[in-house]
Design an enzyme around this catalytic site. Structure first.
Site, PDB file in Angstrom:
ATOM      1  N   HIS A 128      32.837   1.079  51.976  1.00  0.00           N
ATOM      2  CA  HIS A 128      32.302   1.784  53.135  1.00  0.00           C
ATOM      3  C   HIS A 128      32.264   0.814  54.318  1.00  0.00           C
ATOM      4  O   HIS A 128      32.036  -0.380  54.150  1.00  0.00           O
ATOM      5  CB  HIS A 128      30.858   2.274  52.884  1.00  0.00           C
ATOM      6  CG  HIS A 128      30.773   3.571  52.160  1.00  0.00           C
ATOM      7  ND1 HIS A 128      29.742   3.863  51.279  1.00  0.00           N
ATOM      8  CD2 HIS A 128      31.550   4.689  52.187  1.00  0.00           C
ATOM      9  CE1 HIS A 128      29.904   5.084  50.802  1.00  0.00           C
ATOM     10  NE2 HIS A 128      30.992   5.600  51.338  1.00  0.00           N
ATOM     11  N   CYS A 166      22.528   1.385  53.582  1.00  0.00           N
ATOM     12  CA  CYS A 166      22.795   2.551  52.737  1.00  0.00           C
ATOM     13  C   CYS A 166      21.558   3.436  52.590  1.00  0.00           C
ATOM     14  O   CYS A 166      21.670   4.659  52.474  1.00  0.00           O
ATOM     15  CB  CYS A 166      23.269   2.104  51.369  1.00  0.00           C
ATOM     16  SG  CYS A 166      24.951   1.458  51.325  1.00  0.00           S
TER      17      CYS A 166
END
Length: 284
Positions: free
Chosen positions: A177, A277
């Site tokens: 990511h 996150c």
């Protein structure tokens, strides 16, 4: 005659009030493997994950953030990684459409929350994993692709928000990511474009060149700090919450006039997530 060397004081940083969304990890475990960090054969400690998450939550409250919560859902152990639940800007929530079936139900769950909290929800056509791959820096959106989010989702962002969207290609599976390879440090630097920290090896040569051109003053993070997801951090423009073990990154931030705040999220790291996150910014 002795030469006098003038010291340059770090830039005075300004903290911005943040509103964020988080999800308590009541159901956290590692029961499948969809990234290199996850090893279902190894035990996890849900109670420890909750305690570590609560420390992060307390840090945010101490910084004066408005913290909103979405209810965790049994059977969705990765729902704690709220950043993947969507991308919000100008009162619009662009929903997530996950690459892997295991996380698929998280997309509708987060979109339901956005609707019930005053956002206009744009349902995605293309695969994307929210703020995991979309980072707002100033007026520009940096958008990751290569492992999770499809590049077609970047076109959806452009049409939806009318902002510049810069595609960056990730090439290292451990940094799957964008928010594991880039940290947004501030969104209003002297040139109005903000600044970042990043891990060069996580990107294709073409993307590295783009980053170097756009952010010539970016902080370059070493492999050791990146390996504990040090870049998966969250900043209000002055205070930067980072992985406690990212000591080199911590010093670099201090040298630039930021105030780093270390937190231990080692249990949640077993699922491939860190500070960012667990943190979805809400921009109404």
């Amino acid at each position: 005659m002795q030469q006098v060397v003038e010291s340059v004081a770090p830039t005075e940083r300004v903290a911005m009030k943040k509103t964020i969304l988080m999800c308590r990890p009541e159901h956290f475990t590692v029961s499948y493997r969809i990234n290199p960090w996850m090893h279902p054969e190894d035990p996890t400690d849900t109670s420890l994950a909750v305690r570590q998450w609560e420390r992060l939550y307390e840090i945010y409250l101490g910084l004066g953030f408005d913290v909103e919560l979405i209810d965790p859902i049994a059977g969705l152990p990765d729902m704690v990684y709220a950043a993947n639940g969507g991308f919000t800007l100008d009162g619009i929530a662009y929903g997530a459409k996950f690459q892997y079936d295991e996380r698929g139900p998280e997309g509708p769950a987060y979109m339901d929350w956005f609707r019930s909290h005053g956002f206009r929800v744009a349902e995605p056509v293309s695969v994307n994993e929210g703020e995991g791959d979309f980072l707002l820096v100033g007026d520009r959106i940096l958008a990751g692709t290569g492992f999770r989010s499809d590049a077609a989702s970047h076109d959806e962002l452009r049409k939806l928000f009318g902002r510049e969207v810069v595609t960056l290609t990730l090439v290292d599976p451990s940094f799957y990511h964008l928010d594991t390879a880039i940290a947004v440090l501030d969104t209003d630097s002297r040139d109005g474009q903000g600044n970042i920290a990043y891990l060069p090896k996580a990107f294709s040569p073409e993307s590295r060149e783009i980053i170097q051109t756009l952010y010539p003053d970016a902080v370059v993070v070493n492999d050791e700090d990146a390996a504990v997801l040090g870049l998966n951090s969250f900043s209000d423009g002055r205070n930067v919450v980072i992985a406690a073990r990212a000591v080199g990154f911590e010093q670099s931030l201090r040298d630039r006039g930021y105030t780093p705040i270390g937190v231990d999220l080692s249990e949640l790291l077993l699922g491939g997530g860190g500070v960012k996150c667990c943190t979805l910014e809400l921009r109404r």
